[in-house]
Enzyme design. Sequence first.
Site, short mmCIF file in Angstrom:
data_model
loop_
_atom_site.label_atom_id
_atom_site.label_comp_id
_atom_site.label_asym_id
_atom_site.label_seq_id
_atom_site.Cartn_x
_atom_site.Cartn_y
_atom_site.Cartn_z
CG ASP A 7 77.67 42.49 2.79
OD1 ASP A 7 76.82 41.80 3.40
OD2 ASP A 7 77.73 42.55 1.54
CD GLU A 66 73.79 41.03 5.90
OE1 GLU A 66 72.86 40.37 5.40
OE2 GLU A 66 74.44 41.86 5.25
CG ASP A 138 79.40 42.94 -2.32
OD1 ASP A 138 78.54 42.23 -1.77
OD2 ASP A 138 79.75 42.79 -3.50
#
EC number: 3.1.21.10
Length: 172
Positions: A7, A66, A138
Amino acid sequence: MIILGIDPGSRITGYGLVARQQGKLVYVASGCVRLSTDALPERLSQIFSSVGEIIRQYAPEQFAIEQVFMAKNPDSALKLGQARGAAIVAATQASLPVAEYSARQIKQAVVGKGGADKTQVQHMVKHLLSLPGTPQADAADALAVALCHAHTEQSLIKLAGQARKTVRRRLR
């Protein structure tokens, strides 16, 4: 097989590793790379070296990250893209295949709806991986990226098997 999910962030980059063992996904590790400097070039260097170290330590065979989403602030989106780039280069330097997923795809795969919020993602990651506690946001997002990749890959394998069966039937 171990999957590393990332992420990306220009201040905090989450990472999560899951493994497929006997057909089940299990937790390997997760955490956050907290970037210590204000200068963007140094933060990008920290992301690159930290992701490289995680890859050396855990030896994943797959890498998922991502995709950039267009935020209200174009400057933030550009920094996020650069953070992604640093992580992707670390993966390609280790000869890992790179898979990219939108936030909507990740939430759909883990929570069942693409508009889920962070707390829903954290809850489902905890549940799916049987974690004793709730991971930091996160890190949970990074684990969700890895879970999304694992589910997507498994679906593609099933589809490929079904396609082979269909072709065999037609050849008879």
